[in-house]
Design a protein around this motif. Structure first.
Motif, PDB file in Angstrom:
ATOM      1  N   ARG A  12       0.855  -1.187   0.000  1.00 52.86           N
ATOM      2  CA  ARG A  12       0.000   0.000   0.000  1.00 52.86           C
ATOM      3  C   ARG A  12       0.887   1.232   0.000  1.00 52.86           C
ATOM      4  O   ARG A  12       1.889   1.279   0.706  1.00 52.86           O
ATOM      5  N   LEU A  13       0.458   2.209  -0.761  1.00 55.28           N
ATOM      6  CA  LEU A  13       1.218   3.445  -0.893  1.00 55.28           C
ATOM      7  C   LEU A  13       0.229   4.592  -0.983  1.00 55.28           C
ATOM      8  O   LEU A  13      -0.776   4.489  -1.688  1.00 55.28           O
ATOM      9  N   ARG A  14       0.505   5.685  -0.280  1.00 51.32           N
ATOM     10  CA  ARG A  14      -0.357   6.878  -0.350  1.00 51.32           C
ATOM     11  C   ARG A  14       0.552   8.078  -0.555  1.00 51.32           C
ATOM     12  O   ARG A  14       1.495   8.285   0.203  1.00 51.32           O
ATOM     13  N   LEU A  15       0.246   8.848  -1.591  1.00 48.86           N
ATOM     14  CA  LEU A  15       1.077   9.988  -1.966  1.00 48.86           C
ATOM     15  C   LEU A  15       0.214  11.219  -2.231  1.00 48.86           C
ATOM     16  O   LEU A  15      -0.971  11.094  -2.549  1.00 48.86           O
ATOM     17  N   PRO A  16       0.818  12.406  -2.157  1.00 53.06           N
ATOM     18  CA  PRO A  16       0.083  13.615  -2.555  1.00 53.06           C
ATOM     19  C   PRO A  16      -0.316  13.519  -4.030  1.00 53.06           C
ATOM     20  O   PRO A  16       0.410  12.938  -4.839  1.00 53.06           O
ATOM     21  N   ALA A  17      -1.457  14.079  -4.347  1.00 49.76           N
ATOM     22  CA  ALA A  17      -1.950  14.060  -5.729  1.00 49.76           C
ATOM     23  C   ALA A  17      -1.244  15.160  -6.518  1.00 49.76           C
ATOM     24  O   ALA A  17      -1.790  16.229  -6.772  1.00 49.76           O
ATOM     25  N   GLN A  18      -0.007  14.881  -6.893  1.00 47.41           N
ATOM     26  CA  GLN A  18       0.769  15.821  -7.704  1.00 47.41           C
ATOM     27  C   GLN A  18       1.601  15.032  -8.708  1.00 47.41           C
ATOM     28  O   GLN A  18       1.886  13.851  -8.504  1.00 47.41           O
ATOM     29  N   ALA A  19       1.981  15.684  -9.779  1.00 48.14           N
ATOM     30  CA  ALA A  19       2.662  15.009 -10.888  1.00 48.14           C
ATOM     31  C   ALA A  19       3.921  14.278 -10.449  1.00 48.14           C
ATOM     32  O   ALA A  19       4.208  13.175 -10.935  1.00 48.14           O
ATOM     33  N   SER A  20       4.668  14.840  -9.521  1.00 47.67           N
ATOM     34  CA  SER A  20       5.912  14.194  -9.089  1.00 47.67           C
ATOM     35  C   SER A  20       5.665  12.869  -8.377  1.00 47.67           C
ATOM     36  O   SER A  20       6.565  12.034  -8.278  1.00 47.67           O
ATOM     37  N   SER A  21       4.466  12.636  -7.901  1.00 51.27           N
ATOM     38  CA  SER A  21       4.149  11.389  -7.208  1.00 51.27           C
ATOM     39  C   SER A  21       4.019  10.204  -8.163  1.00 51.27           C
ATOM     40  O   SER A  21       4.153   9.051  -7.742  1.00 51.27           O
ATOM     41  N   VAL A  22       3.764  10.451  -9.435  1.00 45.34           N
ATOM     42  CA  VAL A  22       3.585   9.363 -10.398  1.00 45.34           C
ATOM     43  C   VAL A  22       4.862   8.525 -10.494  1.00 45.34           C
ATOM     44  O   VAL A  22       4.822   7.294 -10.418  1.00 45.34           O
ATOM     45  N   GLY A  23       5.997   9.166 -10.648  1.00 47.04           N
ATOM     46  CA  GLY A  23       7.268   8.443 -10.730  1.00 47.04           C
ATOM     47  C   GLY A  23       7.601   7.732  -9.432  1.00 47.04           C
ATOM     48  O   GLY A  23       8.138   6.613  -9.448  1.00 47.04           O
ATOM     49  N   VAL A  24       7.284   8.352  -8.309  1.00 50.55           N
ATOM     50  CA  VAL A  24       7.516   7.715  -7.007  1.00 50.55           C
ATOM     51  C   VAL A  24       6.682   6.438  -6.911  1.00 50.55           C
ATOM     52  O   VAL A  24       7.183   5.382  -6.502  1.00 50.55           O
ATOM     53  N   ALA A  25       5.417   6.518  -7.291  1.00 49.78           N
ATOM     54  CA  ALA A  25       4.542   5.343  -7.249  1.00 49.78           C
ATOM     55  C   ALA A  25       5.082   4.231  -8.143  1.00 49.78           C
ATOM     56  O   ALA A  25       5.140   3.069  -7.733  1.00 49.78           O
ATOM     57  N   ARG A  26       5.484   4.579  -9.349  1.00 48.87           N
ATOM     58  CA  ARG A  26       6.014   3.581 -10.292  1.00 48.87           C
ATOM     59  C   ARG A  26       7.254   2.895  -9.703  1.00 48.87           C
ATOM     60  O   ARG A  26       7.359   1.668  -9.722  1.00 48.87           O
ATOM     61  N   ARG A  27       8.181   3.677  -9.154  1.00 49.13           N
ATOM     62  CA  ARG A  27       9.408   3.090  -8.579  1.00 49.13           C
ATOM     63  C   ARG A  27       9.101   2.222  -7.368  1.00 49.13           C
ATOM     64  O   ARG A  27       9.681   1.143  -7.199  1.00 49.13           O
ATOM     65  N   GLN A  28       8.195   2.665  -6.507  1.00 53.05           N
ATOM     66  CA  GLN A  28       7.838   1.889  -5.321  1.00 53.05           C
ATOM     67  C   GLN A  28       7.173   0.562  -5.696  1.00 53.05           C
ATOM     68  O   GLN A  28       7.426  -0.470  -5.074  1.00 53.05           O
ATOM     69  N   VAL A  29       6.325   0.592  -6.719  1.00 52.87           N
ATOM     70  CA  VAL A  29       5.662  -0.625  -7.188  1.00 52.87           C
ATOM     71  C   VAL A  29       6.699  -1.598  -7.749  1.00 52.87           C
ATOM     72  O   VAL A  29       6.683  -2.793  -7.431  1.00 52.87           O
ATOM     73  N   ARG A  30       7.599  -1.106  -8.552  1.00 56.13           N
ATOM     74  CA  ARG A  30       8.644  -1.976  -9.122  1.00 56.13           C
ATOM     75  C   ARG A  30       9.506  -2.580  -8.013  1.00 56.13           C
ATOM     76  O   ARG A  30       9.884  -3.743  -8.069  1.00 56.13           O
ATOM     77  N   SER A  31       9.801  -1.795  -6.999  1.00 58.22           N
ATOM     78  CA  SER A  31      10.592  -2.278  -5.871  1.00 58.22           C
ATOM     79  C   SER A  31       9.842  -3.387  -5.122  1.00 58.22           C
ATOM     80  O   SER A  31      10.429  -4.413  -4.759  1.00 58.22           O
TER      81      SER A  31
END
Length: 144
Positions: A12-31
């Motif tokens: 589970r991951l929760r991030l601010p709804a901002q464009a920079s969070s998209v890359g963070v989500a992608r990297r966290q999912v891959r990890s």
């Protein structure tokens, strides 16, 4: 505000709804997939999460967006949950040749065994989900 919870088969991951969070989500999912031994799903799952997360950031009016992953019966389940106030979820559209946007859900539909939208379990917002086969990637790696 970033938080990630990862168990053997739940993330589970929760991030601010901002464009920079998209890359963070992608990297966290891959990890997370790497920790689960599902490295071969990283590209497809990363693309699906990127597309769904981007839609939530751009179109939902949310303050935060969450991403959930879990495995069951040889399938990877992906959900991106927003706080949107609109009842309808994302709808695929036909992008013209010169359009820079509008192909994301077509990519999700191509990669996933299924995808859809349901109301969030929290009463507001939507959960956009997709299911990927864990076996498809493993079979491709063995034959390659």
């Amino acid at each position: 505000m970033l938080y990630a919870i990862s168990a053997r088969d739940t993330f589970r991951l929760r991030l601010p709804a901002q464009a920079s969070s998209v890359g963070v989500a992608r990297r966290q999912v891959r990890s997370a997939l790497g920790r689960w031994g599902l490295v071969g799903l990283g590209d497809d799952a990363g693309l699906v999460v990127s597309e769904l997360f981007t839609n939530a950031v751009v179109h939902s009016g949310s303050d935060h967006v969450a991403c959930l992953l879990w495995t069951a019966a040889g399938k990877l389940h992906i959900e991106v949950v927003d706080e949107g106030r609109e009842p309808a979820g994302p709808l695929p559209r036909a992008a013209a040749d010169g359009d820079e946007n509008g192909r994301g859900l077509a990519l999700v539909a191509h990669l996933a065994e299924g995808w859809g939208v349901r109301p969030s379990a929290h009463g507001t917002g939507r959960a956009v989900w997709a299911i990927l086969s864990c076996g498809r990637t493993e079979a491709a790696r063995r034959s390659g």
